[in-house]
Scaffold this motif. Structure first.
Motif, short mmCIF file in Angstrom:
data_model
loop_
_atom_site.label_atom_id
_atom_site.label_comp_id
_atom_site.label_asym_id
_atom_site.label_seq_id
_atom_site.Cartn_x
_atom_site.Cartn_y
_atom_site.Cartn_z
N ILE A 37 0.69 -1.28 0.16
CA ILE A 37 -0.05 0.05 -0.06
C ILE A 37 0.76 1.40 0.01
N ILE A 38 1.78 1.37 0.69
CA ILE A 38 2.71 2.47 0.99
C ILE A 38 3.90 2.07 1.13
N PRO A 39 4.76 1.98 0.07
CA PRO A 39 6.22 1.48 -0.14
C PRO A 39 6.91 2.00 1.00
N SER A 40 7.92 1.38 1.81
CA SER A 40 8.66 1.87 2.75
C SER A 40 9.79 2.75 2.13
N LYS A 41 10.25 2.47 1.15
CA LYS A 41 11.33 3.39 0.24
C LYS A 41 10.71 4.58 0.17
N SER A 42 9.26 4.84 -0.01
CA SER A 42 8.67 6.02 -0.35
C SER A 42 8.86 7.23 0.85
N ILE A 43 8.81 6.54 2.06
CA ILE A 43 8.87 7.23 3.20
C ILE A 43 10.57 7.95 3.50
N THR A 44 10.83 8.94 2.58
CA THR A 44 12.17 9.35 2.93
C THR A 44 12.06 10.53 3.95
N ASN A 79 5.21 5.75 -9.94
CA ASN A 79 6.86 5.18 -9.66
C ASN A 79 6.71 4.79 -8.30
N ASP A 80 5.63 4.69 -7.31
CA ASP A 80 5.58 4.22 -5.95
C ASP A 80 6.37 5.30 -5.29
N SER A 81 6.40 6.47 -5.55
CA SER A 81 7.04 7.59 -4.91
C SER A 81 6.01 8.54 -4.07
N ILE A 82 6.12 9.38 -3.26
CA ILE A 82 5.13 10.14 -2.78
C ILE A 82 5.36 11.78 -3.11
#
Length: 482
Positions: free
Chosen positions: A222-229, A261-264
Motif C-alpha cells: 500500500i505504502i512502499p517503505s522506500k517512499s517514506i524518505t 513510480n511508487d513515490s510520494i
C-alpha cells in the motif's frame, strides 16, 4: 515557563551575536513583509536589533550583557526571552550557551529567512501568512517577490570555463603550487568562510507526530517503505502540525499521494492534507481557532495527584478553542456564529488560545451555555488590558473580578428586553475556581443581600458544574478509545 524565565537568563548574563551567513537587503524585505505578520513587531524588533549589532558585512558582534539589550529595546527580560523562543521556533535563531564561574555566556546565531520561492512553497508558513494577512495582501506579496522569467525563445550563449581557459594555462597554474602554498589555501580548523545561502529552517520536533503508530500496520504494497524518505517525513510532521491530522488519518492522506513510480508526490501530499482538513472543517484553512497554547506559556506541574482545578488548567492548555467548543457540546460542531465570535476576539484582543478556552468555559457557565458577543468581548477586552497570557492568570483574574463580571452579565441581559417586557435575569452560575466564599468584615450584612446564593442554588450550580466537567472529560476519553 514564562513565570520562571529568570531561571533561564539574567540581565547580567553575557551574549554575542553571530550570523550564520551575511545578511542582505533582500533578507530585510523578506523579514519585514513575510515574517513580521507571523511573529509580531516585538519579535521582529529583536531580530533586527541583534542584526544591527553586527558590523557591516561581518558575522560576529562584540560581547555585551542582556541589560544593554533591554536598554536598547526598552523591554523587560521576560519579553525578550519569549520573543527569542519565537525566533528559535521559526529557525531564524539558534541559541548556544555555556556556564563557567557562575556566569552564563550565550551565542545568538542569526539565520537568514527563507528565500521567497521557498517561503511561498513551504506548505506551513505560506498558509499561516495567508490566514494572517488575507487573500488580497497575500497575492500582492507574491507579486512583489516575483518577476518575469527570461524569454524561453532566447538561446544561451554563455562561455564555459574550458572554452575560456585552455589546458596549458591550467597546468601552468598547478605547477606553481607547493606544500607551503597548499597550507595557505587550506582554511584553519577554527575558522569558517562567510556565506549567503544558509537559510532558516523551521523544524517541527519528532514528538509532534507518532511515526510508530503511523508505520504500524501499513503494508509495503500500500505504502512502499522506500517512499517514506527523510524529506517526506519532514513534510508529514509539518502537515500534521498545521492541519491537526493524527497518525491514523495521515495513512489515508499519504496513500492518496503515491504516484505511478511508487513515490510520494510532495505537492499532491500537501493538497491531500488540505482536502482532508476542508472535508473535516469546511472550506476555510486552519486559523487562530486551531492554535494551541504556546509551550512557554503553559504551567509546569506534574500530572500525578492533580486537583480538579489543576486538571482543568492542563486540559485548557492542551486543546484548541475549536476542539474545546466541540468537547463542551458533547461532540457537536460549534455554530458558525460561535466560531466567528471567538475568532474575532482572538484577532482583535490577541489573546492566547488557552486564555480563550478559559473565557469560553467561564462565559458558557454564566450564560446558560450560550456565547453572547458583547459579553465575551467585554471580558476579553478587560483581560487584554491586564495583559493576561496564561490559563492560571485568566482563572485568577476571573475569580477576583467575578462580581464585576456578574454585573456586566446582568446589564447585558437587561439590554435584551423587548417592547415593554423586560428580559428576565437568570441567576448566574460560577465556574469551580470562583465558587469560594469571600471573607468580609461585613459578612453578616452581605448574607442578607437578595442576590446571595441559597443552598438550593448552590446545589444547582454543583450539578451544572459537574455535568459540564464530566461531559468534557467523557467525550475526550471516548475519542481517545476510538
Amino acid at each position: 515557563m514564562d513565570q520562571h524565565h529568570w531561571k533561564e537568563i539574567l540581565a547580567i548574563d553575557r551574549y554575542k551575536v553571530k550570523s550564520n551567513s551575511v545578511l542582505n537587503d533582500l533578507d530585510r524585505k523578506i523579514l519585514t513583509l513575510l515574517y513580521q505578520p507571523l511573529i509580531g513587531s516585538k519579535c521582529f524588533s529583536l531580530y533586527m536589533t541583534l542584526w544591527g549589532e553586527l558590523e557591516q558585512s561581518r558575522v560576529w558582534s562584540v560581547e555585551k550583557t542582556h541589560h544593554s539589550l533591554m536598554t536598547i529595546m526598552q523591554s523587560n527580560l521576560r519579553d525578550i526571552y519569549l520573543e527569542r523562543i519565537k525566533l528559535e521556533g521559526l529557525g531564524l535563531l539558534k541559541t548556544y550557551m555555556n556556564e563557567s564561574e557562575g556566569c552564563k555566556r550565550y551565542v545568538y546565531e542569526l539565520h537568514a529567512p527563507l528565500k521567497p520561492n521557498e517561503f511561498f512553497q513551504d506548505g506551513v508558513l505560506n498558509v499561516y501568512l495567508y490566514n494572517r494577512v488575507g487573500k488580497n495582501t497575500f497575492l500582492h506579496l507574491k507579486q512583489f517577490f516575483s518577476d518575469d522569467r527570461i524569454d524561453t525563445e532566447m538561446g544561451e550563449i554563455t562561455k564555459s570555463f574550458d572554452e575560456v581557459f585552455d589546458s596549458g594555462q591550467s597546468a601552468d597554474m598547478i605547477a606553481k603550487l607547493n606544500n607551503e602554498t597548499l597550507e595557505d589555501l587550506t582554511l584553519q580548523v577554527d575558522k569558517e568562510y562567510m556565506q549567503t545561502e544558509t537559510r532558516a529552517s523551521m523544524e517541527v520536533s519528532d514528538h509532534a507526530f507518532d511515526f510508530d503508530l503511523f508505520l504500524s500496520g501499513i503494508s509495503n504494497v500500500i505504502i512502499p517503505s522506500k517512499s517514506i524518505t527523510a524529506n517526506v517525513k519532514d513534510v508529514i510532521k509539518k502537515l500534521s502540525y498545521l492541519y491537526g491530522i493524527n497518525a491514523v488519518d495521515m495513512k489515508n492522506v499519504v496513500m492518496n499521494s503515491i504516484d505511478q513510480n511508487d513515490s510520494i508526490d510532495i505537492e499532491i501530499l500537501r493538497k491531500s492534507a488540505r482536502d482532508w482538513y476542508q472535508f473535516q472543517h469546511g472550506d476555510e484553512l486552519p486559523g487562530l481557532l486551531d492554535k494551541y497554547q504556546p509551550l512557554p506559556l503553559r504551567s509546569e506541574m506534574k500530572k500525578e495527584n492533580l486537583t480538579k482545578d489543576e486538571e482543568l488548567i492542563l486540559q485548557l492548555e492542551s486543546i484548541t478553542p475549536r476542539k474545546f467548543l466541540i468537547d463542551v457540546s458533547g461532540g457537536v460542531p460549534p455554530s458558525a456564529g460561535d466560531l466567528k465570535i471567538i475568532e474575532e476576539v482572538m484577532i482583535n484582543q490577541k489573546l492566547h488560545p488557552g486564555v480563550i478556552n478559559v473565557l469560553i468555559y467561564y462565559v458558557l457557565l454564566k450564560t446558560d451555555m450560550k456565547l453572547t458577543k458583547s459579553y465575551v468581548e467585554k471580558i476579553a477586552s478587560h483581560w487584554k488590558r491586564k495583559e493576561i497570557k496564561t490559563v492560571k492568570a485568566a482563572m485568577d483574574l476571573a475569580k477576583s473580578e467575578h462580581r464585576q463580571y456578574q454585573q456586566w452579565a446582568e446589564e447585558n441581559a437587561n439590554k435584551k428586553k423587548t417592547n415593554y417586557k423586560k428580559a428576565p435575569v437568570r441567576k448566574e452560575l460560577l465556574p469551580a475556581w470562583l465558587d469560594q466564599e469571600q471573607e468580609s468584615p461585613n459578612k453578616e450584612i452581605e448574607s442578607k443581600k437578595p442576590d446571595e446564593k441559597t443552598d438550593l442554588e448552590r446545589e444547582q450550580f454543583e450539578l451544572e458544574k459537574k455535568k459540564l466537567f464530566d461531559r468534557i472529560k467523557n467525550y475526550k476519553d471516548n475519542k481517545t478509545k476510538e
